[in-house]
Each structure stands twice: as C-alpha cells, then as structure tokens.
Design a protein around this motif. Sequence first.
Motif, PDB file in Angstrom:
ATOM      1  N   SER A   2     -36.006 -41.994 -18.562  1.00 10.87           N
ATOM      2  CA  SER A   2     -36.930 -40.894 -18.353  1.00 10.87           C
ATOM      3  C   SER A   2     -36.793 -40.397 -16.926  1.00 10.87           C
ATOM      4  CB  SER A   2     -38.362 -41.354 -18.625  1.00 10.87           C
ATOM      5  OG  SER A   2     -38.678 -42.462 -17.795  1.00 10.87           O
ATOM      6  N   GLY A   3     -35.618 -39.897 -16.590  1.00  8.02           N
ATOM      7  CA  GLY A   3     -35.394 -39.475 -15.218  1.00  8.02           C
ATOM      8  C   GLY A   3     -35.871 -38.081 -14.913  1.00  8.02           C
ATOM      9  N   GLY A   4     -36.113 -37.238 -15.926  1.00  9.36           N
ATOM     10  CA  GLY A   4     -36.473 -35.851 -15.697  1.00  9.36           C
ATOM     11  C   GLY A   4     -37.966 -35.623 -15.637  1.00  9.36           C
ATOM     12  N   TYR A   5     -38.340 -34.363 -15.322  1.00 13.60           N
ATOM     13  CA  TYR A   5     -39.742 -33.970 -15.308  1.00 13.60           C
ATOM     14  C   TYR A   5     -40.215 -33.704 -16.739  1.00 13.60           C
ATOM     15  CZ  TYR A   5     -38.824 -33.060 -10.338  1.00 13.60           C
ATOM     16  OH  TYR A   5     -38.465 -33.167  -9.020  1.00 13.60           O
ATOM     17  N   GLN A  29     -33.067 -34.029  -9.708  1.00 21.48           N
ATOM     18  CA  GLN A  29     -31.843 -34.320  -8.959  1.00 21.48           C
ATOM     19  C   GLN A  29     -30.617 -34.089  -9.853  1.00 21.48           C
ATOM     20  OE1 GLN A  29     -32.347 -38.354  -7.454  1.00 21.48           O
ATOM     21  NE2 GLN A  29     -33.259 -37.582  -5.581  1.00 21.48           N
ATOM     22  N   PRO A  30     -30.397 -32.845 -10.301  1.00 23.40           N
ATOM     23  CA  PRO A  30     -29.310 -32.574 -11.250  1.00 23.40           C
ATOM     24  C   PRO A  30     -27.941 -32.928 -10.687  1.00 23.40           C
ATOM     25  CG  PRO A  30     -30.202 -30.527 -10.335  1.00 23.40           C
ATOM     26  CD  PRO A  30     -31.123 -31.625  -9.902  1.00 23.40           C
ATOM     27  N   VAL A  31     -27.131 -33.554 -11.545  1.00 25.35           N
ATOM     28  CA  VAL A  31     -25.777 -33.994 -11.183  1.00 25.35           C
ATOM     29  C   VAL A  31     -24.806 -33.445 -12.215  1.00 25.35           C
ATOM     30  CG1 VAL A  31     -24.273 -35.994 -10.912  1.00 25.35           C
ATOM     31  CG2 VAL A  31     -26.599 -36.066 -10.030  1.00 25.35           C
ATOM     32  N   GLY A  32     -23.697 -32.872 -11.742  1.00 26.77           N
ATOM     33  CA  GLY A  32     -22.687 -32.316 -12.627  1.00 26.77           C
ATOM     34  C   GLY A  32     -21.482 -33.231 -12.788  1.00 26.77           C
ATOM     35  N   ARG A  41     -29.820 -37.304 -12.270  1.00 25.86           N
ATOM     36  CA  ARG A  41     -29.042 -38.319 -11.577  1.00 25.86           C
ATOM     37  C   ARG A  41     -29.356 -39.723 -12.096  1.00 25.86           C
ATOM     38  NH1 ARG A  41     -29.263 -41.784  -7.266  1.00 25.86           N
ATOM     39  NH2 ARG A  41     -27.317 -41.985  -6.063  1.00 25.86           N
ATOM     40  N   LYS A  42     -30.637 -40.035 -12.271  1.00 28.57           N
ATOM     41  CA  LYS A  42     -31.030 -41.353 -12.760  1.00 28.57           C
ATOM     42  C   LYS A  42     -30.505 -41.594 -14.167  1.00 28.57           C
ATOM     43  CE  LYS A  42     -35.135 -44.148 -13.736  1.00 28.57           C
ATOM     44  NZ  LYS A  42     -36.619 -44.193 -13.694  1.00 28.57           N
ATOM     45  N   CYS A  43     -30.590 -40.566 -15.020  1.00 29.58           N
ATOM     46  CA  CYS A  43     -30.159 -40.732 -16.408  1.00 29.58           C
ATOM     47  C   CYS A  43     -28.659 -41.002 -16.503  1.00 29.58           C
ATOM     48  CB  CYS A  43     -30.518 -39.482 -17.212  1.00 29.58           C
ATOM     49  SG  CYS A  43     -32.289 -39.207 -17.413  1.00 29.58           S
ATOM     50  N   ILE A  44     -27.847 -40.218 -15.797  1.00 32.01           N
ATOM     51  CA  ILE A  44     -26.398 -40.356 -15.942  1.00 32.01           C
ATOM     52  C   ILE A  44     -25.898 -41.645 -15.285  1.00 32.01           C
ATOM     53  CG2 ILE A  44     -25.818 -39.044 -13.873  1.00 32.01           C
ATOM     54  CD1 ILE A  44     -23.992 -39.073 -17.290  1.00 32.01           C
TER      55      ILE A  44
END
Length: 220
Positions: A2-5, A29-32, A41-44
Amino acid sequence: MSGGYDVSLFAAPPDAHLLCSVCYGVLRQPVGLPCRHTFCRKCIVQWLVRQRTCPCCRREVRMKQLVLRHTLRRQINRLKVKCKNVEEGCPVTVPLHHRRIHLLSCQYEPAPCPHRGCPAWVARKDLSDHGERCPHGRRPRARGAQLSAARAHHDRPGRRQEEWRRRWRRRRASCQLLLAGLDRSLRHLRRATRRLQAQLAWLGGRLEGRRVDDRRGPSA
C-alpha cells in the motif's frame, strides 16, 4: 502493498495514468522503468525483491534501472485533497503538499484542553466552550475575591496584554508554517544528496574499470 495515496483522499477522481498498477492508489514517489511503466517507489521495490520483472509487461528489470519521475510527482502534489477532518465537518480542500500545513490551523483538528489535568481533546473551534465548563478549570472564588479580581483586571492595561497575545499567536503560527516548509526542503535535500552519492560511486566504479582495462591493454 500500500505505497500509494488512498483515492478517496482526493477531491476529484485522479486520472488513470496517476494510479499505481500494484496498489491501485495514487502514485507516491513515482518511479519509472525502462519499459515506461510507472509505480510507487515502495511498491516496485517490494515487488523486485521477490521477482525481477515489470508487474505489467513482465520485462526483466534491475533495481538500479529505477528512475524517479519528478515532473509527475510535482503534478500529483498539486492535486486538491480533502482535509483529514472532512467527516467532522471541515469543508477545506488544499493541494496535496499543503495538507499537513492546513492541519496547523484547521478548526476541526483535535487539540488538548489547556487546563492542567484535563485529558480531553476537542476541536479547536470548541476549545473556548469546553474551557468554560471544564471541571479542571479554576475553582469559583468568593464574591469578595471576585470583585477584587474584577477591579484589578479593570485597573491594569488588559487591552495591551490581549494584543500581545494575539501577536504571539500569529507569530507562533507563522513559525510553525516556516518549520514545516524547512523540514520538507531538508528531506528533499537529503534525498538529492543520496542520489548524488550513488551516482558518484557508480562513476568511480566505471573509472576504476577503465583504468584496469588501460593497464591490461599494452600487455595484451
């Protein structure tokens, strides 16, 4: 994961490209990835610990290929969100990166009773009413003492003291806002410093590898 808002936090439904495909929340904290898919970032990071592939296209990915999407992050920070106390009646909506600052002045935010020994927490807008009926407030004095206190209060410059109190409250609120902004800037600076250190370490490794190759070249 659950890293997102939480989507329900926002005043209007966010666009689909702002959602993480792992937690289905708004990107934090979006990561590509090289395959152009974007995640929190936390999820990936948690995903790549278990399997080193993109969750969407299953393309092989390494941890060092992650790239922070600063433009997308700034776009998300400008989205309007509801106050944390919306269920208590607060109608205010603010940009995401101002949400914590709003809580410093939100009239629906719980605050402790100013009387010593009282465990109650009430909304800021109700503090005055609670203070008048709080059992931990000052005990009623005799009538003679009340008249003496009223006469003394009339004699001293009460208006000036009240003005000083108002100035102190405004200055305290300004200092709190300034500290919150400085804390946010310090976190950004620390993250930027860590990224620069990682890049310098990577460049140092590349240079050291080239030196080793140059030394082996003539002998070969």
